[in-house]
Scaffold this motif. Structure first.
Motif, PDB file in Angstrom:
ATOM      1  N   ARG A 280      -5.617 -11.423   4.451  1.00  0.00           N
ATOM      2  CA  ARG A 280      -4.554 -10.621   3.841  1.00  0.00           C
ATOM      3  C   ARG A 280      -3.204 -11.225   4.204  1.00  0.00           C
ATOM      4  O   ARG A 280      -2.895 -11.387   5.387  1.00  0.00           O
TER       5      ARG A 280
ATOM      6  N   ARG B 272       3.126 -11.224   1.805  1.00  0.00           N
ATOM      7  CA  ARG B 272       3.151 -10.734   0.430  1.00  0.00           C
ATOM      8  C   ARG B 272       2.642  -9.291   0.371  1.00  0.00           C
ATOM      9  O   ARG B 272       2.186  -8.832  -0.673  1.00  0.00           O
ATOM     10  N   GLY B 273       2.745  -8.596   1.481  1.00  0.00           N
ATOM     11  CA  GLY B 273       2.445  -7.168   1.487  1.00  0.00           C
ATOM     12  C   GLY B 273       1.080  -6.793   2.011  1.00  0.00           C
ATOM     13  O   GLY B 273       0.690  -5.634   1.944  1.00  0.00           O
ATOM     14  N   GLY B 274       0.336  -7.742   2.555  1.00  0.00           N
ATOM     15  CA  GLY B 274      -1.033  -7.433   2.954  1.00  0.00           C
ATOM     16  C   GLY B 274      -1.268  -7.296   4.441  1.00  0.00           C
ATOM     17  O   GLY B 274      -2.404  -7.252   4.882  1.00  0.00           O
TER      18      GLY B 274
ATOM     19  N   SER C 193      -4.976 -16.747   0.191  1.00  0.00           N
ATOM     20  CA  SER C 193      -4.916 -15.420   0.803  1.00  0.00           C
ATOM     21  C   SER C 193      -4.556 -14.411  -0.272  1.00  0.00           C
ATOM     22  O   SER C 193      -4.018 -14.765  -1.331  1.00  0.00           O
ATOM     23  N   THR C 194      -4.877 -13.154   0.002  1.00  0.00           N
ATOM     24  CA  THR C 194      -4.648 -12.114  -0.996  1.00  0.00           C
ATOM     25  C   THR C 194      -3.836 -10.993  -0.351  1.00  0.00           C
ATOM     26  O   THR C 194      -3.391 -11.108   0.780  1.00  0.00           O
ATOM     27  N   ILE C 195      -3.714  -9.913  -1.098  1.00  0.00           N
ATOM     28  CA  ILE C 195      -2.968  -8.776  -0.549  1.00  0.00           C
ATOM     29  C   ILE C 195      -3.928  -7.820   0.151  1.00  0.00           C
ATOM     30  O   ILE C 195      -3.680  -7.357   1.250  1.00  0.00           O
ATOM     31  N   LYS C 196      -5.042  -7.533  -0.496  1.00  0.00           N
ATOM     32  CA  LYS C 196      -5.943  -6.516   0.034  1.00  0.00           C
ATOM     33  C   LYS C 196      -7.191  -7.105   0.675  1.00  0.00           C
ATOM     34  O   LYS C 196      -8.086  -6.386   1.026  1.00  0.00           O
ATOM     35  N   GLY C 197      -7.247  -8.422   0.782  1.00  0.00           N
ATOM     36  CA  GLY C 197      -8.370  -9.027   1.491  1.00  0.00           C
ATOM     37  C   GLY C 197      -9.522  -9.412   0.615  1.00  0.00           C
ATOM     38  O   GLY C 197     -10.504  -9.954   1.080  1.00  0.00           O
ATOM     39  N   GLU C 198      -9.392  -9.101  -0.681  1.00  0.00           N
ATOM     40  CA  GLU C 198     -10.519  -9.457  -1.553  1.00  0.00           C
ATOM     41  C   GLU C 198     -10.554 -10.960  -1.736  1.00  0.00           C
ATOM     42  O   GLU C 198      -9.529 -11.633  -1.743  1.00  0.00           O
TER      43      GLU C 198
ATOM     44  N   ASN D 168       0.804  -1.219   0.000  1.00  0.00           N
ATOM     45  CA  ASN D 168       0.000   0.000   0.000  1.00  0.00           C
ATOM     46  C   ASN D 168       0.837   1.270   0.000  1.00  0.00           C
ATOM     47  O   ASN D 168       0.308   2.353  -0.074  1.00  0.00           O
TER      48      ASN D 168
END
Lengths: 402, 289
Positions: free
Chosen positions: A191, A195-197, B281-286, A46
């Motif tokens: 998140r 991996r950046g979340g 899992s994702t980066i932004k939670g989507e 972000n």
């Protein structure tokens, strides 16, 4: 003070930079090197990240001043995240990046095999003993960033007994657990912290229960105060730590300038005189930045309650950084200032990287049309401010705000 | 695929060894969140397991300082190493200890979250270790892909309360101190954290000598994936922390029969989850489609 302890390479002050402007500010305010995140393979997804053009310009700016640029490639990639890695690393090399900071052997091995980039091992590997540092050094890394879960004695012991350069954090946010080994964010928010979340789940409030019943009304949190090593920097220098790292690629321009310059002055005073006369003065300098509460982390042993954050959320939004000097006309004594926050005809402070701060009463300022104004009302406008002494590009104007 | 599990009660060992292929043991100086530290009885337990032709794994799953690594070496020398199948460690520094004792071939690397791709998983192949744990937080497809490219044995956390968080900090102690109370919560296995926006699940928290640990409240399971996992997993772990040996016996039998018995799960009043096996899992939670 034994001067023989100080016959060694100069200690590097390493600062974060979320974008090109912050890179320039960090260097101007005293960083010997900056670490940034590119558009790929970096945590802090972000944060403002660098385009290739920004990277080239940033490296040029740094190198012209004898400074270095490191790029974080510190994600822990999944199978499908491998695509484009070699090309990306080669782009970094072409841009003349000095090193990458990596945690994944996939990225480390690829960099070592396909580029001449120097490799630093990220704190995400939680290296906290000599054999682990040596493992990475023998693999080809030149530097290892230690985990933050280690006391000064442990840092000294490692530094004195390895060939790798050792980098240690001195300021900024701390993981509550071992870095790289935390999956709170993954499980509670989907998140991926690696991996950046990271959702900073450790800072949330929880109820603590036993057998289903709340055992206290006080909310529980795992979050810790930020690290601040104002009083420990001299010890780290003496033990030969190669690089002192400030955390905070998400932080503001003013935060970076304030924190970097404070530590720059501490290092310079210590290197010049062998002592620090007034720690309190440096603590006051740091207080100008929008810090969370700070503590010495693990430096003096296992953290106590004084190193943890409970109940209060202590981030202070300062709004005291009101303008960035762009240039100064000696004839008219008007500075061109890019506004950052609202300010009035009031006492202002000029915060400068190389000089002591000076105050003046802001008695005259004009908008971009040359009209006198009594209030700089909007951010990112260019106005003229009458300053009765010389100021320089990148000097910062501060107002008193509580 | 072999199934290994933890042990709570020495009296249950014989029954457990009828279903499990091996047992995980440890000493709390060098391992975190043990189901039991058998202390002076540990060697007897090891001998019993070996008499039953089953495998013994010693947990060394803390992150270590240099002085602690020296202590690990002394500890290992006190054990009947020839009877031990493997040593499971979270710290790369242990590799050096293993080399010094010439037991690198028994080292199993488990950094829990870090081995998420085949290159990272296989990174120690030149060291000729026994194997490594694939990350708990990746999909079944990734696990299969990594497994098809593995250069040593693949260990997999298959069932139990997943660890989410490990800190060196003694957070219950500091929390009690903050409240000006003495700490009566050390090693208490009945504590949970509840979060206001997640009322359906609370998270076990333990403070032990290694630090503070937080787990999923729901129990991770691999029933839907077991047939595919068998093709690549060499060692399937059933972790019974917060549970018991009877549970291990029930669960291991289900995995052997590849059949979940809902009545048994109901009896234990558990909610099962399958982690990230089918939901990356994702980066932004989507959410992924």
């Amino acid at each position: 003070m034994n001067l023989q302890l100080r016959v060694r390479k100069m200690t590097e002050l390493l600062a974060p930079a979320g974008d090109l402007d912050k890179l320039k500010i960090a260097i101007i305010y005293g960083a010997d090197a900056v670490f940034i995140g590119g558009k790929a393979f970096s945590l802090r997804a972000n944060a403002s990240n660098f385009t290739t053009e920004d990277l080239i310009e940033g490296c040029r700016f740094a190198h012209e001043r004898g400074k270095k640029v490191y790029v974080t490639t510190n994600v822990i990639p999944h199978q499908k995240d491998k695509a484009g890695l070699i090309e990306y690393l080669q782009t970094l090399e072409t841009a003349k990046v000095d090193a990458i900071i990596a945690a994944s052997p996939l990225i480390i091995n690829t960099a070592l095999a396909h580029t001449n980039l120097e490799v630093h091992i990220s704190t995400q590997q939680s290296a906290l003993n000599i054999p682990t540092v040596n493992y990475w050094y023998n693999k080809g890394a030149t530097r290892v960033v230690l985990g933050r879960d280690i006391d000064l004695e442990g840092i000294g012991h490692i530094t004195k007994n390895v060939d790798a350069e050792i980098e240690a954090f001195i300021h900024g946010g701390m993981c509550a657990g071992y870095s790289g080994r935390c999956a709170l964010s993954n499980h509670l928010t989907n998140r991926d912290a690696n991996r950046g979340g990271c959702a900073h789940t450790c800072r949330w409030f929880f109820d603590l229960t036993k057998d289903g019943k709340k055992i206290t009304d006080t909310p529980f949190s795992m979050g810790s105060k930020d690290l601040s090593a104002v009083k420990e920097v001299t010890s780290l220098i003496d033990m030969g730590v190669a690089s002192l790292k400030i955390e905070g690629r998400m932080k503001s321009l003013h935060y970076i300038a304030t924190v970097v310059n404070t530590y720059r002055r501490i290092i310079d005073e210590y290197e010049a005189t062998g002592e620090i006369k007034d720690y309190e003065a440096y603590a006051k300098m740091l207080a100008h930045a929008e810090n969370r509460e700070t503590s010495h982390g693990f430096f003096h042993g296992l953290p106590t309650k004084d190193q943890q954050l409970y109940e209060k959320r202590s981030e202070r939004v300062m709004q005291n950084f009101v303008g960035l000097v762009l240039d100064y006309d000696h004839a008219t004594q008007y500075a061109t200032v890019e506004t950052k926050n609202v300010f009035l005809l009031e006492e202002l402070e000029v915060f400068s990287p190389l000089e002591a701060s000076k105050t003046f009463m802001n008695e005259k300022m004009m908008d971009s049309n040359g009209e006198l104004i009594i209030r700089a009302a909007r951010a990112k406008e260019q106005i003229k401010v009458y300053i009765p002494f010389e100021v320089h590009p990148f000097d910062m104007l501060r107002a008193k705000r509580t | 695929m072999k199934i290994i599990t933890t042990l709570h009660d020495q009296a249950q060992l014989n029954d457990l060894l009828k279903v499990a292929d091996g047992i995980l043991l440890g000493q709390k100086r060098f391992a975190k969140t043990l189901t039991n530290d058998f202390e002076a009885q540990t060697i007897d337990v090891i001998k019993k397991i070996r008499e039953n032709q089953k495998e013994v794994y010693i947990l060394l799953n803390k992150v270590f300082t240099d002085s602690e690594l020296n202590d690990v070496k002394s500890y290992l020398k006190s054990l009947p190493i020839d009877m031990i199948t493997g040593f499971i460690g979270a710290d790369l520094g242990l590799l050096e200890t293993m080399k010094e004792l010439d037991i690198t071939s028994k080292f199993v690397y488990n950094p829990e979250t870090l081995l998420t791709n085949d290159v990272d998983f296989n990174d120690l192949s030149s060291e000729h270790i026994k194997g490594a744990f694939v990350s708990k937080e990746i999909t079944l497809e990734d696990i299969i892909e990594i497994g098809n490219l593995k250069k040593y044995e693949l260990f997999y956390f298959g069932h139990g309360h997943m660890s989410m968080f490990y800190s060196k900090r003694q957070m219950l102690n500091t929390f009690k101190d903050y409240q000006n109370e003495s700490n009566n919560l050390h090693e208490d296995h009945h504590l949970r954290l509840s979060e206001a926006k997640r009322p359906d699940e609370s998270y076990p928290i333990i403070e032990d000598d290694a630090g503070t640990h937080v787990f999923r409240g729901y129990v991770f399971n691999s029933f839907k994936a077991i047939e595919r996992l068998e093709s690549v997993v060499d060692y399937f772990i059933v972790d019974t922390l917060f549970l018991d040996d009877d549970y291990a016996i029930d669960i291991i039998n289900m995995y052997k029969e590849k059949q979940i018995d809902a009545a048994i799960i109901d009896r234990y009043q558990q909610t099962l989850h399958d982690g990230f096996l089918f939901d990356e899992s994702t980066i932004k939670g989507e959410k992924n489609d």
